[in-house]
Design a protein around this motif. Structure first.
Motif, short mmCIF file in Angstrom:
data_model
loop_
_atom_site.label_atom_id
_atom_site.label_comp_id
_atom_site.label_asym_id
_atom_site.label_seq_id
_atom_site.Cartn_x
_atom_site.Cartn_y
_atom_site.Cartn_z
N VAL A 67 10.87 -30.38 3.01
CA VAL A 67 10.43 -31.59 3.70
C VAL A 67 10.16 -31.24 5.16
O VAL A 67 10.94 -30.52 5.79
CB VAL A 67 11.49 -32.70 3.57
CG1 VAL A 67 11.13 -33.90 4.44
CG2 VAL A 67 11.66 -33.12 2.11
N GLY A 68 9.04 -31.74 5.68
CA GLY A 68 8.67 -31.49 7.08
C GLY A 68 7.83 -30.25 7.28
O GLY A 68 7.40 -29.98 8.39
N GLN A 69 7.59 -29.49 6.20
CA GLN A 69 6.77 -28.27 6.28
C GLN A 69 5.69 -28.33 5.21
O GLN A 69 5.77 -29.12 4.27
CB GLN A 69 7.63 -27.03 6.09
CG GLN A 69 8.70 -26.87 7.15
CD GLN A 69 9.54 -25.62 6.91
OE1 GLN A 69 9.22 -24.77 6.08
NE2 GLN A 69 10.62 -25.50 7.66
N ARG A 70 4.70 -27.46 5.35
CA ARG A 70 3.66 -27.34 4.33
C ARG A 70 4.25 -26.68 3.09
O ARG A 70 5.08 -25.79 3.20
CB ARG A 70 2.48 -26.53 4.84
CG ARG A 70 1.75 -27.23 5.98
CD ARG A 70 0.68 -26.33 6.56
NE ARG A 70 -0.36 -26.08 5.58
CZ ARG A 70 -1.58 -26.59 5.62
NH1 ARG A 70 -1.92 -27.38 6.61
NH2 ARG A 70 -2.46 -26.31 4.69
N GLY A 71 3.84 -27.14 1.92
CA GLY A 71 4.31 -26.55 0.67
C GLY A 71 3.39 -25.42 0.22
O GLY A 71 2.18 -25.49 0.41
N ARG A 72 3.98 -24.37 -0.37
CA ARG A 72 3.20 -23.25 -0.90
C ARG A 72 3.83 -22.80 -2.21
O ARG A 72 5.04 -22.56 -2.27
CB ARG A 72 3.19 -22.07 0.08
CG ARG A 72 2.37 -22.31 1.32
CD ARG A 72 2.18 -21.04 2.15
NE ARG A 72 3.32 -20.15 2.21
CZ ARG A 72 4.33 -20.25 3.07
NH1 ARG A 72 4.36 -21.22 3.95
NH2 ARG A 72 5.32 -19.39 3.05
N TRP A 73 3.01 -22.69 -3.26
CA TRP A 73 3.46 -22.16 -4.54
C TRP A 73 2.26 -21.57 -5.27
O TRP A 73 1.12 -21.80 -4.90
CB TRP A 73 4.17 -23.21 -5.39
CG TRP A 73 3.37 -24.43 -5.70
CD1 TRP A 73 2.49 -24.61 -6.72
CD2 TRP A 73 3.39 -25.66 -4.98
NE1 TRP A 73 1.96 -25.86 -6.69
CE2 TRP A 73 2.50 -26.54 -5.62
CE3 TRP A 73 4.06 -26.10 -3.85
CZ2 TRP A 73 2.27 -27.83 -5.18
CZ3 TRP A 73 3.82 -27.39 -3.42
CH2 TRP A 73 2.95 -28.23 -4.07
N THR A 74 2.55 -20.79 -6.31
CA THR A 74 1.49 -20.20 -7.12
C THR A 74 1.68 -20.62 -8.57
O THR A 74 2.78 -20.95 -9.00
CB THR A 74 1.46 -18.67 -7.01
OG1 THR A 74 2.69 -18.13 -7.50
CG2 THR A 74 1.23 -18.22 -5.57
N MET A 75 0.57 -20.59 -9.31
CA MET A 75 0.56 -20.99 -10.71
C MET A 75 -0.20 -19.94 -11.52
O MET A 75 -1.17 -19.36 -11.04
CB MET A 75 -0.13 -22.34 -10.87
CG MET A 75 0.60 -23.46 -10.16
SD MET A 75 -0.53 -24.73 -9.54
CE MET A 75 -1.30 -23.90 -8.18
N PHE A 76 0.24 -19.73 -12.75
CA PHE A 76 -0.46 -18.82 -13.65
C PHE A 76 -1.79 -19.44 -14.09
O PHE A 76 -1.93 -20.66 -14.13
CB PHE A 76 0.38 -18.52 -14.89
CG PHE A 76 1.58 -17.67 -14.62
CD1 PHE A 76 1.44 -16.31 -14.37
CD2 PHE A 76 2.85 -18.23 -14.60
CE1 PHE A 76 2.56 -15.52 -14.12
CE2 PHE A 76 3.96 -17.45 -14.35
CZ PHE A 76 3.82 -16.09 -14.10
N THR A 77 -2.74 -18.60 -14.47
CA THR A 77 -3.98 -19.08 -15.07
C THR A 77 -3.70 -19.50 -16.51
O THR A 77 -2.61 -19.29 -17.03
CB THR A 77 -5.06 -17.99 -15.05
OG1 THR A 77 -4.60 -16.88 -15.82
CG2 THR A 77 -5.37 -17.53 -13.63
N ASP A 78 -4.68 -20.06 -17.15
CA ASP A 78 -4.52 -20.52 -18.53
C ASP A 78 -4.57 -19.39 -19.54
O ASP A 78 -4.24 -19.57 -20.69
CB ASP A 78 -5.61 -21.54 -18.87
CG ASP A 78 -5.52 -22.74 -17.95
OD1 ASP A 78 -4.41 -23.19 -17.66
OD2 ASP A 78 -6.58 -23.24 -17.54
N GLY A 79 -4.99 -18.24 -19.11
CA GLY A 79 -5.10 -17.08 -19.99
C GLY A 79 -5.68 -15.93 -19.19
O GLY A 79 -5.87 -16.02 -17.98
N TRP A 80 -5.98 -14.86 -19.86
CA TRP A 80 -6.50 -13.69 -19.15
C TRP A 80 -7.81 -14.03 -18.46
O TRP A 80 -8.68 -14.69 -19.02
CB TRP A 80 -6.73 -12.53 -20.13
CG TRP A 80 -7.31 -11.35 -19.43
CD1 TRP A 80 -8.60 -10.94 -19.46
CD2 TRP A 80 -6.62 -10.45 -18.56
NE1 TRP A 80 -8.76 -9.84 -18.67
CE2 TRP A 80 -7.55 -9.51 -18.10
CE3 TRP A 80 -5.31 -10.36 -18.12
CZ2 TRP A 80 -7.22 -8.49 -17.23
CZ3 TRP A 80 -4.98 -9.33 -17.25
CH2 TRP A 80 -5.92 -8.41 -16.83
N ASP A 81 -7.94 -13.58 -17.22
CA ASP A 81 -9.17 -13.77 -16.45
C ASP A 81 -9.40 -12.50 -15.65
O ASP A 81 -8.52 -12.04 -14.92
CB ASP A 81 -9.02 -14.98 -15.51
CG ASP A 81 -10.32 -15.37 -14.86
OD1 ASP A 81 -10.99 -14.50 -14.26
OD2 ASP A 81 -10.67 -16.56 -14.95
#
Length: 114
Positions: A67-81
């Motif tokens: 809270v009070g800061q910018r959020g940063r996260w990563t997510m996997f793709t739906d499959g191989w790319d």
């Protein structure tokens, strides 16, 4: 779990080890984390532009979520790319992080919120 009679449990940070379902509120969007399953869903607000993250994606990492800061996260793709290793989110300042019940997650009732 929240009911009309209770306030949601709020925390100042998520690391990804907490488990449970969470709503992260930013200036123009809400992000729903299901840490039991390992997914995140962005629900954009009326002033937010659409992005490739406006759907449920498998969560890869939470890099910063306070809270009070910018959020940063990563997510996997739906499959191989061949061109994309993973998707990332870099949000506006986080206004609130609150615990929710699993039935409050987008799609739990069959519909995504607008």
């Amino acid at each position: 779990m929240t009911t009309p009679d209770t306030e949601p449990r709020r925390v100042s940070e998520l690391t990804g080890t907490e488990g449970g379902a969470w709503r992260v509120v930013t200036r123009d969007s809400q992000h729903y984390f299901d840490l039991d399953v390992g997914t995140v869903t962005r629900v954009r607000g009326v002033n937010a532009p659409p992005t490739v993250n406006d759907r449920t994606r498998p969560l890869r990492t939470i890099d910063a979520l306070k809270v009070g800061q910018r959020g940063r996260w990563t997510m996997f793709t739906d499959g191989w790319d061949d061109y994309i290793d993973y998707f990332w989110a870099n949000t506006s300042v986080v206004a609130a992080i609150e615990s929710i019940s699993p039935d409050e997650l987008p799609g739990a009732g069959g519909d995504l919120p607008n």
